[in-house]
Motif scaffolding. Structure first.
Motif, PDB file in Angstrom:
ATOM      1  N   ASP A 415       0.824  -1.213   0.000  1.00 35.23           N
ATOM      2  CA  ASP A 415       0.000   0.000   0.000  1.00 35.23           C
ATOM      3  C   ASP A 415       0.855   1.260   0.000  1.00 35.23           C
ATOM      4  N   GLU A 416       1.936   1.244   0.775  1.00 37.81           N
ATOM      5  CA  GLU A 416       2.796   2.422   0.849  1.00 37.81           C
ATOM      6  C   GLU A 416       3.481   2.707  -0.481  1.00 37.81           C
ATOM      7  N   MET A 417       3.818   1.655  -1.240  1.00 39.15           N
ATOM      8  CA  MET A 417       4.499   1.820  -2.521  1.00 39.15           C
ATOM      9  C   MET A 417       3.542   1.811  -3.710  1.00 39.15           C
ATOM     10  N   PHE A 418       2.230   1.742  -3.412  1.00 39.22           N
ATOM     11  CA  PHE A 418       1.196   1.736  -4.458  1.00 39.22           C
ATOM     12  C   PHE A 418       1.437   0.608  -5.466  1.00 39.22           C
ATOM     13  N   LEU A 419       1.787  -0.565  -4.929  1.00 37.63           N
ATOM     14  CA  LEU A 419       2.047  -1.722  -5.768  1.00 37.63           C
ATOM     15  C   LEU A 419       0.956  -2.769  -5.549  1.00 37.63           C
ATOM     16  N   PRO A 420       0.290  -3.182  -6.609  1.00 33.92           N
ATOM     17  CA  PRO A 420      -0.648  -4.298  -6.463  1.00 33.92           C
ATOM     18  C   PRO A 420       0.133  -5.599  -6.277  1.00 33.92           C
ATOM     19  N   LEU A 421      -0.193  -6.331  -5.200  1.00 28.88           N
ATOM     20  CA  LEU A 421       0.526  -7.551  -4.872  1.00 28.88           C
ATOM     21  C   LEU A 421      -0.374  -8.770  -5.042  1.00 28.88           C
ATOM     22  N   THR A 422       0.228  -9.838  -5.554  1.00 33.53           N
ATOM     23  CA  THR A 422      -0.462 -11.128  -5.627  1.00 33.53           C
ATOM     24  C   THR A 422       0.385 -12.162  -4.917  1.00 33.53           C
ATOM     25  N   THR A 434       4.859 -18.260   1.668  1.00 30.55           N
ATOM     26  CA  THR A 434       4.077 -17.465   0.723  1.00 30.55           C
ATOM     27  C   THR A 434       5.016 -16.694  -0.186  1.00 30.55           C
ATOM     28  N   GLN A 435       4.778 -16.793  -1.497  1.00 34.10           N
ATOM     29  CA  GLN A 435       5.560 -16.037  -2.471  1.00 34.10           C
ATOM     30  C   GLN A 435       4.724 -14.858  -2.954  1.00 34.10           C
ATOM     31  N   VAL A 436       5.341 -13.678  -2.984  1.00 35.61           N
ATOM     32  CA  VAL A 436       4.638 -12.449  -3.323  1.00 35.61           C
ATOM     33  C   VAL A 436       5.178 -11.915  -4.644  1.00 35.61           C
ATOM     34  N   PHE A 437       4.255 -11.503  -5.523  1.00 32.44           N
ATOM     35  CA  PHE A 437       4.625 -10.901  -6.799  1.00 32.44           C
ATOM     36  C   PHE A 437       4.056  -9.490  -6.853  1.00 32.44           C
ATOM     37  N   ALA A 438       4.847  -8.574  -7.344  1.00 38.45           N
ATOM     38  CA  ALA A 438       4.399  -7.198  -7.566  1.00 38.45           C
ATOM     39  C   ALA A 438       4.291  -6.974  -9.066  1.00 38.45           C
ATOM     40  N   SER A 439       3.213  -6.379  -9.493  1.00 39.49           N
ATOM     41  CA  SER A 439       3.000  -6.215 -10.936  1.00 39.49           C
ATOM     42  C   SER A 439       2.495  -4.827 -11.249  1.00 39.49           C
ATOM     43  N   ASP A 440       2.809  -4.380 -12.463  1.00 41.74           N
ATOM     44  CA  ASP A 440       2.234  -3.172 -13.019  1.00 41.74           C
ATOM     45  C   ASP A 440       1.836  -3.495 -14.451  1.00 41.74           C
ATOM     46  N   GLN A 441       1.573  -2.465 -15.245  1.00 38.41           N
ATOM     47  CA  GLN A 441       1.114  -2.720 -16.615  1.00 38.41           C
ATOM     48  C   GLN A 441       2.203  -3.266 -17.515  1.00 38.41           C
ATOM     49  N   PHE A 442       3.445  -3.242 -17.046  1.00 36.76           N
ATOM     50  CA  PHE A 442       4.548  -3.689 -17.900  1.00 36.76           C
ATOM     51  C   PHE A 442       5.102  -5.069 -17.499  1.00 36.76           C
ATOM     52  N   GLN A 443       5.188  -5.342 -16.200  1.00 33.68           N
ATOM     53  CA  GLN A 443       5.829  -6.581 -15.794  1.00 33.68           C
ATOM     54  C   GLN A 443       5.339  -7.051 -14.432  1.00 33.68           C
ATOM     55  N   SER A 444       5.666  -8.298 -14.131  1.00 34.03           N
ATOM     56  CA  SER A 444       5.407  -8.877 -12.816  1.00 34.03           C
ATOM     57  C   SER A 444       6.733  -9.367 -12.268  1.00 34.03           C
ATOM     58  N   ILE A 445       7.062  -8.960 -11.059  1.00 34.27           N
ATOM     59  CA  ILE A 445       8.366  -9.308 -10.502  1.00 34.27           C
ATOM     60  C   ILE A 445       8.199 -10.125  -9.233  1.00 34.27           C
ATOM     61  N   ASP A 446       9.190 -10.957  -8.970  1.00 34.62           N
ATOM     62  CA  ASP A 446       9.273 -11.741  -7.744  1.00 34.62           C
ATOM     63  C   ASP A 446       9.628 -10.778  -6.617  1.00 34.62           C
ATOM     64  N   PHE A 447       8.662 -10.493  -5.749  1.00 35.90           N
ATOM     65  CA  PHE A 447       8.820  -9.433  -4.759  1.00 35.90           C
ATOM     66  C   PHE A 447       9.444  -9.956  -3.460  1.00 35.90           C
ATOM     67  N   LEU A 448       8.809 -10.966  -2.857  1.00 35.43           N
ATOM     68  CA  LEU A 448       9.279 -11.509  -1.582  1.00 35.43           C
ATOM     69  C   LEU A 448       8.827 -12.955  -1.424  1.00 35.43           C
TER      70      LEU A 448
END
Length: 551
Positions: A415-422, A434-448
């Protein structure tokens, strides 16, 4: 007849042996007093000094120290020079040659002391250098030459007092901004000072009233190696000055956790050369009368060797791990949470974010570690272009509560970084995480990757990195360099920090974001590893050891 002769010969032989042994003992005592006895200098240091630096010349001349000094000299790019040559150059302006004028008489010990340092006073501190003398005749010649040179260079005139067995040259400053100068030999000690009072006090001092008898000094140096080359001690009054400066800079308001009864009796740091490299030992002596509950529980905390080194990859470059007893951890948490300022801050945080830090702390176990290692995938390689990963791990007393708290922290970060997380559930090395991915309109990255399972918790920037450690096939505990590192420490020391300096430099230099200067790369080839350990606490004295390995 033959028996009588043999008996007489036997008695004579025994007498000769006894005389020889007695002479050898007397020689040993003499040599021990000169080259291997207790430090006579510290017994002449007034107890009220704020700082004392003690030097053991015999240890400085040791084979290990000379090898290490040569390495550092080579790294500095200077021409090969012996310590004697360096001192010759330093003393040349006084028309003194160390090898001819000092070396014949200087003894094993030397010390420098300072007192009456007050940042709010215009007057400077008093200081005194003491050198042990093995030959009073030669040391008197040295003092005479030094006094004559200073008179010639500065236009001074020393007063000479040699009426007794001592020799004292004194000059009283003619201007307020100048220092007095005292050059003296009293007994077998040479004094160079800016205070006649300090020198006279040192000369008349009884050992029971000296720094050597003070509780802070005795407790601190008792935790240091006997073979140390240098000892730096800071007295209680210096900490009082530091406390007042901190209080002044904070506008009279102490930061949270900084107790108004904060009080130390002393602190000592030493430098010791050993075959592995340079050992820096430190000891902090607390005043038991002024310890808060939080400080007392922290001081009484007992540590064991970490076990999490078996849960991180074998190529880990930085590892910091602490394994306190569960009872110690419980006391520390309880005392921390009973501090009014801390409770108020945690209540405000819970009201604003919904995060219950008190519940989180209570669900943590007694072991905690941070590891940094090479990683080809994950948050840092993807976002920063650096092939590195970070893992935080430790024990958990309540995996369900801890997992809920971690869920909240991760969601708050998104929420603080305005990143949608899955998220998705994964099993790594037998642990449900739990594996967390952060995504935007361009890419999805392995977050944590995070979670708590089977009495451990994990937070890592790379799933691959975490898997490498949890599978247990090649862990840091199995790394030969890591294993050999702790052989340089005392058997009772507990491993705390390990840094592969050479490997860390190579990793950073091979990444596009960071370029390690060539000078540092060359230096770290000779200084491959840095490690630290915690030592047992005794007599209200905490101590630890840091070793810089030197190839």
């Amino acid at each position: 007849m033959s028996e009588s002769i043999e008996s007489s010969a036997s008695k004579g032989f025994s007498i000769r042996n006894a005389i020889l042994i007695l002479l050898l003992v007397l020689c040993a005592i003499y040599l021990f007093q000169i080259f291997g006895g207790n430090d006579p200098v510290v017994s002449r240091i007034p107890a009220d000094v704020q700082m004392y630096l003690g030097i053991n010349n015999l240890e400085i001349q040791s084979e290990d120290m000379q090898r290490i000094l040569q390495v550092f000299q080579n790294l500095a790019g200077g021409a090969s020079m012996t310590p004697v040559k360096l001192l010759d150059d330093a003393l040349s302006s006084y028309d003194i040659r160390f090898e001819q004028d000092v070396l014949p008489w200087i003894g094993q010990y030397a010390g420098f002391a300072m007192r009456r340092l007050d940042l709010n006073q215009s007057a400077g501190p008093e200081f005194m250098l003491i050198l042990q003398s093995r030959d009073n005749r030669d040391s008197d010649i040295f003092l005479n030459r030094l006094a004559a040179t200073m008179e010639r260079q500065n236009g001074w005139r020393f007063d000479l007092d040699s009426s007794g067995r001592d020799v004292i040259y004194s000059y009283r400053a003619q201007q307020s901004w100048q220092d007095d100068v005292v050059l003296a030999r009293m007994g077998s000690l040479i004094y160079l000072s800016n205070s006649m009072n300090m020198v006279r006090e040192a000369g008349d001092l009884r050992q029971s009233n000296s720094l050597a008898a003070m509780e802070g000094y005795k407790n601190a140096v008792s935790k240091l190696p006997r073979s140390r080359a240098a000892t730096l001690y800071f007295g209680k009054s210096l900490f009082d000055i530091a406390y007042e400066e901190i209080l002044y800079s904070m506008g009279g308001i102490l930061p949270i956790g900084f107790d108004s009864d904060f009080d130390l009796l002393g602190m000592a740091v030493s430098l010791t050369a050993k075959s592995e490299g340079l050992s820096l030992d430190a000891a902090i002596v607390h005043n038991p009368a002024n310890l808060s509950d939080l400080q007392r529980s922290a001081l009484d905390t007992s540590y064991a060797a970490p076990t999490t080194d078996r849960m991180v990859s074998g190529n880990t470059l930085v590892y910091i791990g602490a394994n306190a007893s569960q009872a110690s951890k419980g006391r520390n948490t309880e005392n921390l949470l009973t501090t009014n300022e801390v409770r108020d801050a945690l209540t405000l945080l819970r009201q604003q974010t919904g995060l219950d830090v008190e519940r989180l702390l209570e669900s943590l176990g007694s072991e905690f570690a941070i590891a940094i290692a090479p990683a080809q995938s994950g948050l840092i390689p993807t976002t920063m272009g650096m092939n590195i990963g970070i893992t935080v791990l430790g024990t958990a007393t309540n995996s369900i509560v801890l997992t809920d708290s971690l869920d909240g922290l991760v969601q708050m970060a998104g929420d603080e970084m305005f990143l949608p997380l899955t998220t998705r559930s994964v099993q790594l090395g037998g642990y449900n995480l739990t594996q967390v991915f952060a995504s935007d309109q361009f890419q999805s990255i392995d977050f944590l990757v995070y979670g708590a399972d089977r009495d451990y918790f994990f937070i890592s920037t790379s799933a691959d990195l975490l898997t490498a450690g949890l599978e247990g096939r090649n862990t840091l505990a199995d790394n030969p360099r890591y294993q050999n590192t702790w052989r340089a420490f005392n058997a009772r020391s507990v491993p705390y920090m390990y840094v592969d300096l050479n490997g860390l430099s190579n990793l950073l230099n091979n990444n596009s974001m960071v370029a390690v200067p060539m000078e540092i790369q060359q230096t770290l080839r000779w200084l491959p590893t840095l490690a630290a350990a915690i030592n047992p606490t005794t007599r209200n004295t905490q101590s630890f050891t840091i070793v810089l390995f030197v190839d």
